[in-house]
Design a protein around this motif. Structure first.
Motif, mmCIF file in Angstrom:
data_model
loop_
_atom_site.group_PDB
_atom_site.id
_atom_site.type_symbol
_atom_site.label_atom_id
_atom_site.label_comp_id
_atom_site.label_asym_id
_atom_site.label_seq_id
_atom_site.Cartn_x
_atom_site.Cartn_y
_atom_site.Cartn_z
ATOM 1 N N LEU A 28 25.807 38.240 47.021
ATOM 2 C CA LEU A 28 25.445 37.072 47.831
ATOM 3 C C LEU A 28 25.137 35.834 47.001
ATOM 4 C CD1 LEU A 28 23.175 38.830 50.465
ATOM 5 C CD2 LEU A 28 25.495 37.963 50.811
ATOM 6 N N PHE A 29 24.558 36.031 45.825
ATOM 7 C CA PHE A 29 24.103 34.893 45.023
ATOM 8 C C PHE A 29 24.854 34.801 43.703
ATOM 9 C CE2 PHE A 29 20.482 36.446 47.575
ATOM 10 C CZ PHE A 29 20.339 35.351 48.420
ATOM 11 N N ARG A 30 26.128 35.198 43.725
ATOM 12 C CA ARG A 30 26.942 35.189 42.508
ATOM 13 C C ARG A 30 27.063 33.800 41.903
ATOM 14 N NH1 ARG A 30 29.556 35.866 47.104
ATOM 15 N NH2 ARG A 30 31.301 34.531 47.703
ATOM 16 N N ALA A 31 27.054 32.774 42.729
ATOM 17 C CA ALA A 31 27.196 31.405 42.214
ATOM 18 C C ALA A 31 26.019 30.998 41.350
ATOM 19 C CB ALA A 31 27.352 30.419 43.369
ATOM 20 N N HIS A 32 24.908 31.699 41.482
ATOM 21 C CA HIS A 32 23.713 31.351 40.727
ATOM 22 C C HIS A 32 23.547 32.192 39.464
ATOM 23 C CE1 HIS A 32 22.405 28.796 44.040
ATOM 24 N NE2 HIS A 32 22.692 29.796 44.855
ATOM 25 N N LEU A 33 24.478 33.105 39.231
ATOM 26 C CA LEU A 33 24.409 33.902 38.015
ATOM 27 C C LEU A 33 24.722 33.021 36.813
ATOM 28 C CD1 LEU A 33 26.240 37.146 39.203
ATOM 29 C CD2 LEU A 33 23.792 36.839 38.820
ATOM 30 N N PRO A 34 24.124 33.287 35.671
ATOM 31 C CA PRO A 34 24.347 32.438 34.497
ATOM 32 C C PRO A 34 25.779 32.552 33.980
ATOM 33 C CG PRO A 34 23.085 34.376 33.897
ATOM 34 C CD PRO A 34 23.167 34.373 35.401
ATOM 35 N N SER A 35 26.276 31.453 33.431
ATOM 36 C CA SER A 35 27.609 31.459 32.837
ATOM 37 C C SER A 35 27.594 31.939 31.387
ATOM 38 C CB SER A 35 28.208 30.045 32.900
ATOM 39 O OG SER A 35 28.373 29.627 34.241
ATOM 40 N N ALA A 36 26.417 32.000 30.789
ATOM 41 C CA ALA A 36 26.294 32.392 29.389
ATOM 42 C C ALA A 36 26.885 33.770 29.159
ATOM 43 C CB ALA A 36 24.821 32.378 28.969
ATOM 44 N N GLU A 44 32.154 37.713 38.981
ATOM 45 C CA GLU A 44 33.026 37.146 40.010
ATOM 46 C C GLU A 44 34.423 37.754 39.968
ATOM 47 O OE1 GLU A 44 30.894 32.773 40.446
ATOM 48 O OE2 GLU A 44 32.376 33.111 38.868
ATOM 49 N N THR A 45 34.882 38.138 38.780
ATOM 50 C CA THR A 45 36.194 38.757 38.654
ATOM 51 C C THR A 45 36.208 40.141 39.286
ATOM 52 O OG1 THR A 45 36.764 37.519 36.659
ATOM 53 C CG2 THR A 45 37.924 39.598 37.024
ATOM 54 N N PHE A 46 35.162 40.912 39.039
ATOM 55 C CA PHE A 46 35.117 42.284 39.530
ATOM 56 C C PHE A 46 34.227 42.424 40.774
ATOM 57 C CE2 PHE A 46 36.412 42.771 35.111
ATOM 58 C CZ PHE A 46 37.441 43.691 35.223
ATOM 59 N N LEU A 47 33.971 41.314 41.455
ATOM 60 C CA LEU A 47 33.054 41.322 42.590
ATOM 61 C C LEU A 47 33.418 42.355 43.664
ATOM 62 C CD1 LEU A 47 30.483 39.683 43.360
ATOM 63 C CD2 LEU A 47 31.960 38.331 44.857
ATOM 64 N N ASP A 245 50.211 33.429 35.241
ATOM 65 C CA ASP A 245 49.160 34.378 34.866
ATOM 66 C C ASP A 245 47.972 33.542 34.408
ATOM 67 O OD1 ASP A 245 47.453 36.184 33.718
ATOM 68 O OD2 ASP A 245 48.892 36.983 32.267
ATOM 69 N N PHE A 246 46.927 33.509 35.225
ATOM 70 C CA PHE A 246 45.774 32.657 34.947
ATOM 71 C C PHE A 246 44.676 33.392 34.182
ATOM 72 C CE2 PHE A 246 47.985 30.487 38.233
ATOM 73 C CZ PHE A 246 47.661 29.147 38.110
ATOM 74 N N ASN A 247 44.834 34.698 34.037
ATOM 75 C CA ASN A 247 43.783 35.510 33.420
ATOM 76 C C ASN A 247 42.415 35.212 34.041
ATOM 77 O OD1 ASN A 247 44.670 37.420 31.301
ATOM 78 N ND2 ASN A 247 45.669 35.585 30.464
ATOM 79 N N ALA A 248 42.442 34.978 35.340
ATOM 80 C CA ALA A 248 41.216 34.685 36.085
ATOM 81 C C ALA A 248 41.453 34.996 37.544
ATOM 82 C CB ALA A 248 40.807 33.225 35.933
ATOM 83 N N ASP A 249 40.461 35.578 38.184
ATOM 84 C CA ASP A 249 40.495 35.774 39.626
ATOM 85 C C ASP A 249 40.254 34.431 40.306
ATOM 86 O OD1 ASP A 249 40.233 37.932 41.932
ATOM 87 O OD2 ASP A 249 38.655 36.434 42.253
ATOM 88 N N ALA A 250 40.790 34.276 41.507
ATOM 89 C CA ALA A 250 40.607 33.011 42.227
ATOM 90 C C ALA A 250 39.139 32.726 42.515
ATOM 91 C CB ALA A 250 41.404 33.025 43.527
#
Length: 315
Positions: A28-36, A44-47, A245-250
């Motif tokens: 629910l609060f993945r957007a607030h997880l640190p980017s570090a 977010e990739t394996f959510l 191939d973006f090597n990233a999930d949308a």
């Protein structure tokens, strides 16, 4: 005394219950997880797979006969369903004006004939390929034959098309510190039909993420994403297709500078990597000025990625 130490159905499994609530919080609060250290991108990739984590924790709770864990499981289950219910739907395609296939064919793939056969089975108008080593370009062109007779390549990316390609322009998506031998971006223009708009097609292959002592290193990939986003902002074409191939999930926060300018359908998970057991979707077809009605994986080829086919219609 032994019964007292074991506790009741409500006192057992409190650790599982806490972990289930933590799992729900991550969803629910993945957007607030640190980017570090790439933590945010990793989650977010394996959510989607946090649902499997929740089920595993539930099974542990059931083994311990914990009513607390069973009740706590409701929270991540609802969070997962609320977040991913669009992915479980299958929206019928109302009309298709253009079919695009994207495939990272792998530079070690020797089954070119079989790979092209699978791609052509989708009846594409345009194909974008990644990891096409220069010595294999002619092999792919011969395999595509008269079906897709026009092509442009740059470095290890290429575009094959049923209609002529024009204004081929290399895209410099090199992250900081990478020399000019790294060539993974190409822009071309084409008109799929007489009554169709001229479209700009981007074929891209962004850097992969690396696992190091400080976690996931996403610096190079994110640097290329920023350069791609800048190129898209400057592009005034009526229709733009960004395929690669973006090597990233949308859902990865790092891709937002690109996602904010283009779109793709929200239904279907469509995992593409690794091909043997697909767990994430890192191969995409985005568009602006056209609606991407559907994107779905195709059958496995000799690559470690699955190809994807996108069905588009003009807006």
């Amino acid at each position: 005394m032994k019964r007292e130490r074991r506790g009741t159905a409500w006192s057992r499994g409190t650790v599982c219950a806490v972990l289930l609530l933590v799992t729900a919080g991550a969803i629910l609060f993945r957007a607030h997880l640190p980017s570090a250290f790439g933590i945010g991108s990793l989650v977010e990739t394996f959510l989607p797979w946090l649902g499997a984590v929740a089920v595993l924790l539930l099974l542990v709770g059931l083994a311990r006969r914990s009513a607390t864990a069973v009740v706590a499981f409701i929270v991540p289950a609802v969070a997962w369903g609320w977040t991913f219910h669009p992915k479980l739907s299958d929206v019928p395609v109302s009309r298709r004006d253009l079919v695009v296939v994207q495939h990272n064919v792998s530079d070690t793939n020797t089954d070119i004939t079989g790979t092209v056969r699978e791609i052509l089975a989708a009846s594409p108008d345009i194909v974008t390929l990644n990891e096409v080593v220069p010595e294999r370009v002619d092999d792919y062109s011969r395999a595509f034959g008269d079906v897709l007779p026009h092509h442009e390549t740059y470095g290890t990316v290429g575009v094959w098309s049923a209609q002529p390609l024009e204004n081929a322009t290399p895209l410099d998506l090199r992250p900081a510190g990478v020399d000019a031998s790294w060539r993974r971006g190409l822009r071309v223009e084409t008109r799929p039909a007489d009554d169709a708009p001229v479209i700009a097609v981007y074929a891209v292959h962004l850097p992969s993420i690396r696992l190091g002592v400080r976690g996931l290193d996403v610096t190079a990939r994110n640097g290329s994403i920023a350069l791609l986003a800048e190129a898209l902002r400057a592009d005034d074409a009526d229709v733009v297709i960004v395929s690669g191939d973006f090597n990233a999930d949308a859902g990865d926060r790092a891709l937002r500078p690109v996602i904010s300018q283009v779109s793709e359908p929200q239904h279907r998970f469509g995992f593409t990597f690794p091909a043997a057991l697909p767990a994430i979707r890192i191969d995409h077809v985005f568009a602006r000025g056209a609606e991407v009605e559907d994107v779905r994986p195709l059958d496995r080829t000799g690559s470690d990625h699955l190809p994807v086919v996108a069905l588009l219609r003009w807006q």
